[in-house]
Design a protein around this motif. Structure first.
Motif, PDB file in Angstrom:
ATOM      1  N   GLU A  93      86.341 -49.939 -31.704  1.00  0.00           N
ATOM      2  CA  GLU A  93      86.384 -49.861 -33.165  1.00  0.00           C
ATOM      3  C   GLU A  93      87.635 -50.542 -33.712  1.00  0.00           C
ATOM      4  N   GLN A  94      88.778 -50.280 -33.072  1.00  0.00           N
ATOM      5  CA  GLN A  94      90.026 -50.888 -33.536  1.00  0.00           C
ATOM      6  C   GLN A  94      90.033 -52.399 -33.295  1.00  0.00           C
ATOM      7  N   ALA A  97      88.002 -53.856 -35.972  1.00  0.00           N
ATOM      8  CA  ALA A  97      88.741 -53.842 -37.230  1.00  0.00           C
ATOM      9  C   ALA A  97      89.798 -54.948 -37.244  1.00  0.00           C
TER      10      ALA A  97
END
Length: 220
Positions: A93-94, A97
């Protein structure tokens, strides 16, 4: 010479603003003309504003400059480092992002010409390599301000240099300095530095060894 080193060598050569033929570059680097054509496509996709075509030659006319976001070099460096670290992580997820943020930053990084660049910080180098390079940035910056000599180890060789400038070109940070070991100007990729040691004693400007002299040489 591996592909990454060849791409860097080509970027350094093209930045003089002159026209370089694929045949000449292929001969100098010991590769085929077809390989140079592919390398030009990779550089253009990576955000380097390459101009030219097969059978004509290639050049880089548009300067790659810091964006009109009132960002300092330190702030741009911090952004690049953070994105590199996240992109190298095992956190999907990071990492996603970070890519999204990189795309937004890239959207406001104007370049004068050339094809649409790849996302900021994700062009030709892996995240881990970029992050390793930033470890040395504070020491280099401090040495430039203090005019302190550095001993730099890279590629199995050691150089005593007078650091003059940190340069950002083609999404790669380099340190420009006067190489006391070899007796000439040296442009080192920061992410390829293996070890960095400040040396005792400061240096003073000498004719032929200054940043202005280097800039005259690269523009001529």
């Amino acid at each position: 010479m591996n592909r990454k080193d060849r791409l860097y060598a080509l970027t350094q050569r093209l930045r003089d603003g002159k026209l370089h033929t694929a045949e000449a570059m292929a001969q100098d680097l010991g590769v085929s003309v077809r390989t140079i054509y592919r390398d030009m496509e990779v550089l253009a996709a990576s955000g380097v504003p390459v101009e030219g075509a097969r059978g004509y030659g290639y050049t880089v006319q548009a300067a790659i400059t810091l964006p009109p976001l009132n960002l300092t070099e330190d702030e741009l460096e911090a952004l690049h480092l953070a994105l590199s670290a996240l992109g190298a992580s095992d956190l999907p997820e990071q990492a996603g992002a970070a890519r999204s943020l990189a795309a937004k930053i890239e959207a406001v990084l104007p370049e004068d010409a050339g094809p649409a660049p790849a996302p900021f910080g994700f062009a030709t180098e892996s995240f881990a390599e970029a992050a390793r390079g930033f470890v040395h940035m504070p020491v280099i910056r401090a040495a430039i301000r203090a005019r302190q000599r550095l001993r730099v180890s890279t590629g199995g060789k050691s150089h005593d240099i007078r650091p003059l400038h940190l340069d950002y070109f083609g999404r790669v940070w380099t340190c420009v300095g006067w190489d006391e070991t070899e007796g000439g100007f040296l442009s080192l990729r920061v992410d390829r530095i293996d070890d960095l040691t400040p040396l005792p004693g400061l240096f003073v400007d000498e004719p032929g060894k200054t940043l202005a002299d280097w800039r005259r040489g690269t523009s001529g």
